[in-house]
Scaffold this motif. Structure first.
Motif, PDB file in Angstrom:
ATOM      1  N   MET A   1      25.108  -0.629  38.923  1.00  0.00           N
ATOM      2  CA  MET A   1      24.772  -0.069  37.624  1.00  0.00           C
ATOM      3  C   MET A   1      24.700   1.459  37.677  1.00  0.00           C
ATOM      4  SD  MET A   1      24.587  -2.449  35.392  1.00  0.00           S
ATOM      5  CE  MET A   1      23.761  -1.537  34.097  1.00  0.00           C
ATOM      6  N   LEU A   2      24.094   2.010  38.701  1.00  0.00           N
ATOM      7  CA  LEU A   2      24.002   3.467  38.779  1.00  0.00           C
ATOM      8  C   LEU A   2      25.367   4.108  38.994  1.00  0.00           C
ATOM      9  CD1 LEU A   2      20.700   4.058  40.797  1.00  0.00           C
ATOM     10  CD2 LEU A   2      21.074   3.979  38.333  1.00  0.00           C
ATOM     11  N   ALA A   3      26.261   3.433  39.719  1.00  0.00           N
ATOM     12  CA  ALA A   3      27.605   3.971  39.905  1.00  0.00           C
ATOM     13  C   ALA A   3      28.437   3.823  38.644  1.00  0.00           C
ATOM     14  CB  ALA A   3      28.289   3.273  41.080  1.00  0.00           C
ATOM     15  N   LEU A   4      28.290   2.709  37.937  1.00  0.00           N
ATOM     16  CA  LEU A   4      29.110   2.435  36.759  1.00  0.00           C
ATOM     17  C   LEU A   4      28.708   3.286  35.560  1.00  0.00           C
ATOM     18  CD1 LEU A   4      31.313   0.592  35.483  1.00  0.00           C
ATOM     19  CD2 LEU A   4      29.459  -0.981  34.869  1.00  0.00           C
ATOM     20  N   LEU A   5      27.410   3.473  35.356  1.00  0.00           N
ATOM     21  CA  LEU A   5      26.939   4.182  34.165  1.00  0.00           C
ATOM     22  C   LEU A   5      26.557   5.626  34.422  1.00  0.00           C
ATOM     23  CD1 LEU A   5      24.738   1.406  32.517  1.00  0.00           C
ATOM     24  CD2 LEU A   5      27.153   1.904  32.166  1.00  0.00           C
ATOM     25  N   HIS A   6      26.171   5.947  35.657  1.00  0.00           N
ATOM     26  CA  HIS A   6      25.674   7.298  35.936  1.00  0.00           C
ATOM     27  C   HIS A   6      26.468   8.017  37.013  1.00  0.00           C
ATOM     28  CE1 HIS A   6      22.122   6.321  33.498  1.00  0.00           C
ATOM     29  NE2 HIS A   6      22.120   5.152  34.129  1.00  0.00           N
ATOM     30  N   GLY A   7      27.543   7.406  37.509  1.00  0.00           N
ATOM     31  CA  GLY A   7      28.382   8.065  38.502  1.00  0.00           C
ATOM     32  C   GLY A   7      27.665   8.387  39.790  1.00  0.00           C
ATOM     33  N   ALA A   8      26.694   7.565  40.177  1.00  0.00           N
ATOM     34  CA  ALA A   8      25.922   7.830  41.397  1.00  0.00           C
ATOM     35  C   ALA A   8      26.734   7.432  42.622  1.00  0.00           C
ATOM     36  CB  ALA A   8      24.600   7.064  41.364  1.00  0.00           C
ATOM     37  N   SER A   9      26.632   8.226  43.665  1.00  0.00           N
ATOM     38  CA  SER A   9      27.305   7.923  44.926  1.00  0.00           C
ATOM     39  C   SER A   9      26.442   6.994  45.766  1.00  0.00           C
ATOM     40  CB  SER A   9      27.592   9.212  45.698  1.00  0.00           C
ATOM     41  OG  SER A   9      26.382   9.853  46.074  1.00  0.00           O
ATOM     42  N   SER A  10      27.054   6.413  46.784  1.00  0.00           N
ATOM     43  CA  SER A  10      26.308   5.514  47.676  1.00  0.00           C
ATOM     44  C   SER A  10      25.195   6.264  48.391  1.00  0.00           C
ATOM     45  CB  SER A  10      27.266   4.872  48.686  1.00  0.00           C
ATOM     46  OG  SER A  10      28.250   4.106  48.038  1.00  0.00           O
ATOM     47  N   ARG A  11      25.461   7.516  48.782  1.00  0.00           N
ATOM     48  CA  ARG A  11      24.434   8.290  49.478  1.00  0.00           C
ATOM     49  C   ARG A  11      23.257   8.597  48.556  1.00  0.00           C
ATOM     50  NH1 ARG A  11      22.425  13.217  50.683  1.00  0.00           N
ATOM     51  NH2 ARG A  11      21.896  13.597  52.878  1.00  0.00           N
ATOM     52  N   GLU A  12      23.521   8.917  47.293  1.00  0.00           N
ATOM     53  CA  GLU A  12      22.423   9.198  46.366  1.00  0.00           C
ATOM     54  C   GLU A  12      21.524   7.982  46.208  1.00  0.00           C
ATOM     55  OE1 GLU A  12      24.301  12.524  43.305  1.00  0.00           O
ATOM     56  OE2 GLU A  12      24.646  10.389  42.929  1.00  0.00           O
ATOM     57  N   ILE A  13      22.105   6.800  46.192  1.00  0.00           N
ATOM     58  CA  ILE A  13      21.311   5.591  45.968  1.00  0.00           C
ATOM     59  C   ILE A  13      20.565   5.188  47.232  1.00  0.00           C
ATOM     60  CG2 ILE A  13      21.447   3.162  45.315  1.00  0.00           C
ATOM     61  CD1 ILE A  13      23.881   3.900  43.640  1.00  0.00           C
ATOM     62  N   LYS A  14      21.202   5.295  48.394  1.00  0.00           N
ATOM     63  CA  LYS A  14      20.500   4.882  49.609  1.00  0.00           C
ATOM     64  C   LYS A  14      19.380   5.852  49.963  1.00  0.00           C
ATOM     65  CE  LYS A  14      22.848   7.047  53.553  1.00  0.00           C
ATOM     66  NZ  LYS A  14      23.533   6.788  54.827  1.00  0.00           N
ATOM     67  N   MET A  15      19.474   7.123  49.542  1.00  0.00           N
ATOM     68  CA  MET A  15      18.413   8.096  49.794  1.00  0.00           C
ATOM     69  C   MET A  15      17.353   8.100  48.698  1.00  0.00           C
ATOM     70  SD  MET A  15      19.328   9.277  52.681  1.00  0.00           S
ATOM     71  CE  MET A  15      18.101  10.571  52.835  1.00  0.00           C
ATOM     72  N   LEU A  16      17.531   7.322  47.631  1.00  0.00           N
ATOM     73  CA  LEU A  16      16.570   7.282  46.534  1.00  0.00           C
ATOM     74  C   LEU A  16      15.243   6.688  47.009  1.00  0.00           C
ATOM     75  CD1 LEU A  16      16.083   7.660  43.459  1.00  0.00           C
ATOM     76  CD2 LEU A  16      16.885   5.299  43.179  1.00  0.00           C
ATOM     77  N   GLN A  17      14.143   7.397  46.742  1.00  0.00           N
ATOM     78  CA  GLN A  17      12.820   6.944  47.137  1.00  0.00           C
ATOM     79  C   GLN A  17      11.996   6.583  45.906  1.00  0.00           C
ATOM     80  OE1 GLN A  17      10.827   9.628  49.807  1.00  0.00           O
ATOM     81  NE2 GLN A  17      12.568   9.779  51.203  1.00  0.00           N
ATOM     82  N   VAL A  18      10.905   5.867  46.156  1.00  0.00           N
ATOM     83  CA  VAL A  18      10.053   5.428  45.048  1.00  0.00           C
ATOM     84  C   VAL A  18       9.467   6.625  44.317  1.00  0.00           C
ATOM     85  CG1 VAL A  18       8.022   4.057  44.449  1.00  0.00           C
ATOM     86  CG2 VAL A  18       9.544   3.276  46.256  1.00  0.00           C
ATOM     87  N   VAL A  19       9.144   7.693  45.038  1.00  0.00           N
ATOM     88  CA  VAL A  19       8.559   8.873  44.390  1.00  0.00           C
ATOM     89  C   VAL A  19       9.568   9.582  43.498  1.00  0.00           C
ATOM     90  CG1 VAL A  19       6.863   9.221  46.226  1.00  0.00           C
ATOM     91  CG2 VAL A  19       9.123  10.281  46.415  1.00  0.00           C
ATOM     92  N   ASP A  20      10.843   9.284  43.654  1.00  0.00           N
ATOM     93  CA  ASP A  20      11.868   9.901  42.802  1.00  0.00           C
ATOM     94  C   ASP A  20      11.966   9.224  41.438  1.00  0.00           C
ATOM     95  OD1 ASP A  20      12.563  11.665  44.839  1.00  0.00           O
ATOM     96  OD2 ASP A  20      13.982  10.245  45.719  1.00  0.00           O
ATOM     97  N   LEU A  21      11.276   8.117  41.253  1.00  0.00           N
ATOM     98  CA  LEU A  21      11.307   7.397  39.980  1.00  0.00           C
ATOM     99  C   LEU A  21      10.105   7.784  39.137  1.00  0.00           C
ATOM    100  CD1 LEU A  21      12.307   3.814  41.192  1.00  0.00           C
ATOM    101  CD2 LEU A  21      13.803   5.558  40.238  1.00  0.00           C
ATOM    102  N   ASP A  22      10.356   8.148  37.898  1.00  0.00           N
ATOM    103  CA  ASP A  22       9.298   8.443  36.938  1.00  0.00           C
ATOM    104  C   ASP A  22       9.151   7.216  36.034  1.00  0.00           C
ATOM    105  OD1 ASP A  22       7.608   9.343  34.935  1.00  0.00           O
ATOM    106  OD2 ASP A  22       8.456  11.364  34.902  1.00  0.00           O
ATOM    107  N   PHE A  23       8.068   6.456  36.226  1.00  0.00           N
ATOM    108  CA  PHE A  23       7.909   5.199  35.515  1.00  0.00           C
ATOM    109  C   PHE A  23       7.564   5.421  34.040  1.00  0.00           C
ATOM    110  CE2 PHE A  23       7.375   4.169  39.932  1.00  0.00           C
ATOM    111  CZ  PHE A  23       7.964   2.926  40.059  1.00  0.00           C
ATOM    112  N   ARG A  24       7.007   6.563  33.722  1.00  0.00           N
ATOM    113  CA  ARG A  24       6.664   6.821  32.330  1.00  0.00           C
ATOM    114  C   ARG A  24       7.900   7.267  31.545  1.00  0.00           C
ATOM    115  NH1 ARG A  24       1.553  10.516  31.105  1.00  0.00           N
ATOM    116  NH2 ARG A  24       0.636   8.656  32.067  1.00  0.00           N
ATOM    117  N   ALA A  25       8.630   8.216  32.112  1.00  0.00           N
ATOM    118  CA  ALA A  25       9.831   8.707  31.419  1.00  0.00           C
ATOM    119  C   ALA A  25      11.071   7.886  31.719  1.00  0.00           C
ATOM    120  CB  ALA A  25      10.084  10.169  31.806  1.00  0.00           C
ATOM    121  N   ARG A  26      10.978   6.985  32.698  1.00  0.00           N
ATOM    122  CA  ARG A  26      12.107   6.154  33.120  1.00  0.00           C
ATOM    123  C   ARG A  26      13.308   7.021  33.523  1.00  0.00           C
ATOM    124  NH1 ARG A  26      12.407   0.464  29.740  1.00  0.00           N
ATOM    125  NH2 ARG A  26      10.296  -0.256  30.333  1.00  0.00           N
TER     126      ARG A  26
END
Length: 427
Positions: A279-304
């Motif tokens: 989904m992140l690659a299809l809709l947001h053009g995310a690379s494999s490295r961006e997704i594998k390095m994504l951490q929980v603190v990088d997610l804003d649950f309020r602003a999504r």
């Protein structure tokens, strides 16, 4: 607390009945650690906390096995300092062992010891295997080129410039190794000085799609060889890639994109990692490295929103993408891990590192399309419908990087019907 020996039951038969339950009891690693502490003359202060850490991350049997192995290290008379114990626990070979990995994660997270050089050792072994695969007469130059790239990387690190990664150096050595095997096997040449432009053209013709990459490495190698008097003339100097400068990769059709979207949003059997990466690659053009390095603190649950790689601003996630992220977080929660990354595998749940590149590259195997193809589809669409400079700024890319995605044709639907205008024009 279950009994610890058969004497408390009065018979061996009773102990045999309760033993299977005790083998799976969650307090078994703690009891094993207590017995170890009682046996040691000077038990280290971190042993109890390390046992608790093992009990929360591993199964009962694996945790007890690791505590037993640790006990043998602590009884050998060597200093019980964390760094010394960590070095002694490492196994020779390509894997340093589960105990060493657990100790490294525990000590480094608490600042008790420095990380080992296991990654550097593995990289050195991979380089050595590539060098040894070259023919005997051509091998010294390949080894000298490997040492040259390592020294150049160290100079680049001291200068603060972008150094070569281990993967880049290994790929370059693989190309030079393949050329050496080609020269010795196909051309009958066992001296680099005998290499000419026709040999390189024949070598490059064997893999047309890799011509650009191979030619870059061959240019680097023969410039190095000429500076070391290995060759008198650079045979790669006049060669050109002679390939299209624009994007030539494969992309998804609109029907394929719709099929993948339905798969990742409606099929509950799809693995959460596949849904998130897709989904992140299809809709947001995310690379494999961006997704594998994504951490929980990088997610804003309020602003999504999510912070992806080097992008200057958080990326707002649409409801389907956020649902995929929540599924991945639920999968991570089930593994009871302290790993800070969103995508946690069986190999990384006991540590703090990201998922391996090999794992991420095969996450989308079930859908039949590679991550790069899906990402390029999104980038190609954005660049051709928006200003490439805006796309580069949003993705944290160089402006030149987006220019290759500019198509060399114009969508007929975006132009007026010139033919009808000409027919209606007065003579």
């Amino acid at each position: 607390m279950p009994a610890r020996n058969a004497a408390e039951y009065g018979s061996t038969q009773a102990w045999d009945c309760v033993r299977p339950c005790w083998q799976r009891h969650p307090d078994r690693p703690l009891v094993r650690a207590e017995n170890l502490i009682a046996e040691l003359d000077n038990p280290p202060g971190w042993l109890q906390d390390f046992t608790t850490d093992l009990a929360t991350k591993y199964s009962v049997g694996r945790a007890c096995t690791m505590i037993t192995s640790l006990g043998r290290l602590l009884r050998d008379g060597q200093p019980n300092l964390p760094q010394s114990v960590l070095e002694c626990s490492r196994r020779p070979g390509r894997s340093m062992g589960s105990l060493a990995r657990a100790l490294e994660t525990f000590f480094t997270s608490r600042g008790l010891a420095m990380a080992t050089d296991q990654a550097e050792r593995l990289a050195a072994g991979r380089r050595q295997r590539r060098v040894l695969a070259a023919p005997d007469t051509l091998r010294p130059s390949v080894e000298a080129f490997s040492d040259f790239m390592i020294r150049s990387r160290e100079r680049s690190r001291r200068a603060g410039t972008l150094p070569r990664t281990d993967a880049t150096i290994e790929a370059a050595l693989a190309i030079v190794r393949d050329l050496a095997l080609f020269l010795a096997g196909e051309r009958g040449k066992r001296d680099w000085a005998l290499t000419d432009v026709h040999d390189l053209e024949a070598f490059l013709a064997g893999s047309p799609k890799a011509r650009k990459r191979r030619l870059v490495v061959l240019g680097q190698f023969f410039r190095f060889a000429r500076s070391q008097k290995i060759v008198l003339v650079d045979p790669a100097r006049g060669l050109t890639a002679r390939g299209p400068s624009g994007f030539t990769g494969a992309t998804l059709t609109l029907d394929q994109q719709r099929m993948l979207f339905r798969r990742w949003t409606m099929d509950p059997a799809v693995h959460p990692h596949e849904a998130l990466l897709g989904m992140l690659a299809l809709l947001h053009g995310a690379s494999s490295r961006e997704i594998k390095m994504l951490q929980v603190v990088d997610l804003d649950f309020r602003a999504r929103t999510a912070r992806l790689g080097d992008r200057p601003h958080p990326v707002p996630l649409d409801p389907p993408s956020w649902a995929a992220a929540e599924r991945c977080l639920a999968h991570r929660e089930d593994q009871r891990t302290d790993n800070p990354h969103v995508m946690v595998t069986r190999q990384t749940k006991t540590g703090r590192g990201p998922a391996s590149t090999a794992y991420v590259s095969h996450v989308l195997d079930a859908c039949g399309f590679p991550p790069r193809m899906i990402r390029c589809t999104r980038l190609l669409e954005l660049v051709n419908t928006m200003d490439p400079k805006l796309v580069a700024a949003a993705f944290g890319m160089d402006p030149e990087a987006t220019m290759i995605y500019l198509a060399d044709h114009i969508d007929p639907g975006r132009l007026p019907d010139l033919q009808s205008q000409w027919l209606q024009a007065p003579p």
